[in-house]
Design an enzyme around this catalytic site. Structure first.
Site, PDB file in Angstrom:
ATOM      1  N   TYR A 162       0.840  -1.211   0.000  1.00  0.00           N
ATOM      2  CA  TYR A 162       0.000   0.000   0.000  1.00  0.00           C
ATOM      3  C   TYR A 162       0.870   1.254   0.000  1.00  0.00           C
ATOM      4  O   TYR A 162       0.625   2.197  -0.759  1.00  0.00           O
ATOM      5  CB  TYR A 162      -0.897  -0.054   1.232  1.00  0.00           C
TER       6      TYR A 162
ATOM      7  N   LYS B 140       0.927   4.001  -2.897  1.00  0.00           N
ATOM      8  CA  LYS B 140       0.513   5.386  -2.601  1.00  0.00           C
ATOM      9  C   LYS B 140       1.654   6.371  -2.851  1.00  0.00           C
ATOM     10  O   LYS B 140       1.406   7.533  -3.207  1.00  0.00           O
ATOM     11  CB  LYS B 140      -0.001   5.492  -1.167  1.00  0.00           C
TER      12      LYS B 140
HETATM   13  N1  NAD Z   1      -9.775   6.400   5.366  1.00  0.00           N
HETATM   14  C1  NAD Z   1      -8.568   6.934   5.520  1.00  0.00           C
HETATM   15  O1  NAD Z   1      -8.183   7.443   6.604  1.00  0.00           O
HETATM   16  C2  NAD Z   1      -7.607   6.959   4.358  1.00  0.00           C
HETATM   17  C3  NAD Z   1      -6.300   7.392   4.588  1.00  0.00           C
HETATM   18  C4  NAD Z   1      -5.416   7.485   3.530  1.00  0.00           C
HETATM   19  C5  NAD Z   1      -5.849   7.153   2.252  1.00  0.00           C
HETATM   20  N2  NAD Z   1      -7.112   6.693   2.052  1.00  0.00           N
HETATM   21  C6  NAD Z   1      -7.505   6.364   0.684  1.00  0.00           C
HETATM   22  O2  NAD Z   1      -8.768   6.934   0.394  1.00  0.00           O
HETATM   23  C7  NAD Z   1      -9.427   6.153  -0.594  1.00  0.00           C
HETATM   24  C8  NAD Z   1     -10.841   5.821  -0.122  1.00  0.00           C
HETATM   25  O3  NAD Z   1     -10.740   4.958   1.000  1.00  0.00           O
HETATM   26  P1  NAD Z   1     -11.873   4.824   2.120  1.00  0.00           P
HETATM   27  O4  NAD Z   1     -11.191   4.980   3.411  1.00  0.00           O
HETATM   28  O5  NAD Z   1     -13.037   5.684   1.781  1.00  0.00           O
HETATM   29  O6  NAD Z   1     -12.222   3.264   1.964  1.00  0.00           O
HETATM   30  P2  NAD Z   1     -13.597   2.497   1.643  1.00  0.00           P
HETATM   31  O7  NAD Z   1     -13.284   1.054   1.675  1.00  0.00           O
HETATM   32  O8  NAD Z   1     -14.686   3.026   2.514  1.00  0.00           O
HETATM   33  O9  NAD Z   1     -13.949   2.951   0.150  1.00  0.00           O
HETATM   34  C9  NAD Z   1     -13.229   2.508  -0.970  1.00  0.00           C
HETATM   35  C10 NAD Z   1     -14.223   2.149  -2.065  1.00  0.00           C
HETATM   36  O10 NAD Z   1     -13.492   1.772  -3.254  1.00  0.00           O
HETATM   37  C11 NAD Z   1     -14.210   0.727  -3.891  1.00  0.00           C
HETATM   38  N3  NAD Z   1     -13.311  -0.025  -4.777  1.00  0.00           N
HETATM   39  C12 NAD Z   1     -12.297  -0.842  -4.409  1.00  0.00           C
HETATM   40  N4  NAD Z   1     -11.700  -1.353  -5.501  1.00  0.00           N
HETATM   41  C13 NAD Z   1     -12.342  -0.843  -6.580  1.00  0.00           C
HETATM   42  C14 NAD Z   1     -12.185  -0.972  -7.983  1.00  0.00           C
HETATM   43  N5  NAD Z   1     -11.220  -1.766  -8.479  1.00  0.00           N
HETATM   44  N6  NAD Z   1     -13.005  -0.280  -8.808  1.00  0.00           N
HETATM   45  C15 NAD Z   1     -13.982   0.506  -8.300  1.00  0.00           C
HETATM   46  N7  NAD Z   1     -14.188   0.670  -6.980  1.00  0.00           N
HETATM   47  C16 NAD Z   1     -13.389  -0.003  -6.121  1.00  0.00           C
HETATM   48  C17 NAD Z   1     -14.735  -0.113  -2.735  1.00  0.00           C
HETATM   49  O11 NAD Z   1     -15.840  -0.919  -3.146  1.00  0.00           O
HETATM   50  C18 NAD Z   1     -15.105   0.945  -1.704  1.00  0.00           C
HETATM   51  O12 NAD Z   1     -16.474   1.294  -1.746  1.00  0.00           O
HETATM   52  C19 NAD Z   1      -8.538   4.928  -0.831  1.00  0.00           C
HETATM   53  O13 NAD Z   1      -7.732   5.152  -1.966  1.00  0.00           O
HETATM   54  C20 NAD Z   1      -7.694   4.877   0.418  1.00  0.00           C
HETATM   55  O14 NAD Z   1      -6.489   4.207   0.219  1.00  0.00           O
HETATM   56  C21 NAD Z   1      -8.006   6.587   3.071  1.00  0.00           C
END
Ligand code: NAD
Length: 301
Positions: free
Chosen positions: A171, A175
């Site tokens: 990851y 990233k």
């Molecule tokens: N939540 C945090 O604190 C945090 C921190 C750093 C980065 N992020 C990044 O933010 C983004 C959103 O994460 P989140 O926390 O909302 O997670 P989440 O799991 O709630 O949402 C991610 C969504 O992406 C969808 N998804 C996964 N693979 C897919 C694909 N191949 N095609 C289409 N859709 C797909 C999933 O079904 C899910 O609904 C991600 O890239 C994550 O790495 C989140």
């Protein structure tokens, strides 16, 4: 609904849940018409279900906005192509792409299997690159036809990509790669009127609510700092025409705080003007390290 994105067409990947859902609703509240993409997979990327994308599109329609669901995998060539053609066929234009879809398979490196490495790198890196490439090809065509669009791309990195994170080797690598991709895309696509930035968010979603339960918990009263909706205003602004001149930047966004990341900058340096021996190089490196700022800690250490 009207606001700073009135008239714009915005594609958000992974918008069925968490941060992507919050971004989609926030864009709609500012007048954008949405393509709500989500493959609807589980937290580890398995078992697809179109329900989440459809539910968010319905939510936007019910609030008086305009949205269409898109339920294919953005890391496939066909999925990414149809994401962009869905915007063009439904609304006749594309203004903003928010690359956000992703999932985790956390393992320490010694236990990290090739399949888990491939799946995580694929969804984040290919899942950013392919929609970006299809969108950029469309904007290049627009530019050649004499329309310079106010096109915007917002990519999603992570503190894990900027500083590293224990148990998240794949990851963190993906990233960090998204930051490199953002810098190159901003430089290459400026001539087509495209601005490309990245965010490193932190918010309470299924990705974080168990692992960082204490830090992510909602307070009983007052400002809920870790609500995903707190990250979206910056994303909406970066995705709007109002962000003119901002490109190739990475912002951390968490709660009420926005931070511009300053990236890798050269620190102390030594130049012998000739080839070092290994022993000399080591001595020079140790001298420079004594002068250099200490690196920030890897998350989880
Ligand atoms: N939540 C945090 O604190 C945090 C921190 C750093 C980065 N992020 C990044 O933010 C983004 C959103 O994460 P989140 O926390 O909302 O997670 P989440 O799991 O709630 O949402 C991610 C969504 O992406 C969808 N998804 C996964 N693979 C897919 C694909 N191949 N095609 C289409 N859709 C797909 C999933 O079904 C899910 O609904 C991600 O890239 C994550 O790495 C989140």
């Amino acid at each position: 609904m009207s606001g700073i994105c009135t008239g714009r067409v915005v594609v958000v990947t992974g918008a069925g849940r968490g941060l992507g859902r919050a971004h989609a609703l926030a864009f709609a509240a500012e007048g954008a018409r949405l393509v709500v993409n989500d493959l609807g997979v589980g937290p580890d990327g398995t078992a697809a279900d179109g329900g989440p994308a459809r539910r968010v599109a319905d939510e936007i329609l019910a609030a008086g906005g305009d949205a269409v669901p898109h339920t294919t995998d953005v890391a496939t060539a066909d999925g990414a192509a149809s994401l962009i053609t869905t915007a063009l066929r439904t609304y006749g234009r594309l203004d903003t792409l928010v690359n956000n879809a992703g999932f985790l398979r956390d393992r320490m490196l010694v236990n990290l299997g090739e399949d888990d490495w491939d799946a995580v790198v694929r969804v984040h890196l290919r899942g950013h690159f392919l929609p970006l490439r299809h969108a950029a090809a469309h904007w290049r065509t627009e530019t050649k036809a004499g329309h310079l669009p106010a096109a915007r791309v917002v990519n999603t990195s992570s503190g894990a990509g900027l500083l590293g994170s224990l148990g998240q080797g794949a990851y963190s690598a993906a990233k960090a790669g998204i930051v490199g991709l953002t810098l190159v895309a901003a430089a290459e696509l400026a001539r087509y009127g495209v601005q490309v930035n990245a965010i490193a968010p932190a918010a309470r979603t299924r990705m974080t609510e168990d692992v960082f339960a204490e830090a992510m918990a909602a307070p009983g009263t007052g400002f809920d700092a870790m609500a995903p909706e707190n990250v979206s205003p910056l994303v909406v602004w970066l995705g709007s025409a109002a962000s003119t001149g901002v490109t190739g930047r990475v912002f951390e966004a968490e709660g009420g705080r926005i931070t511009v990341m300053e990236g890798w900058t050269p620190g102390p340096t030594a130049d012998k003007g000739a080839r070092w021996t290994p022993a000399e190089a080591g001595e020079a490196a140790r001298g420079l390290l004594r002068e250099a700022a200490r690196p920030r800690r890897v998350y989880g250490t």
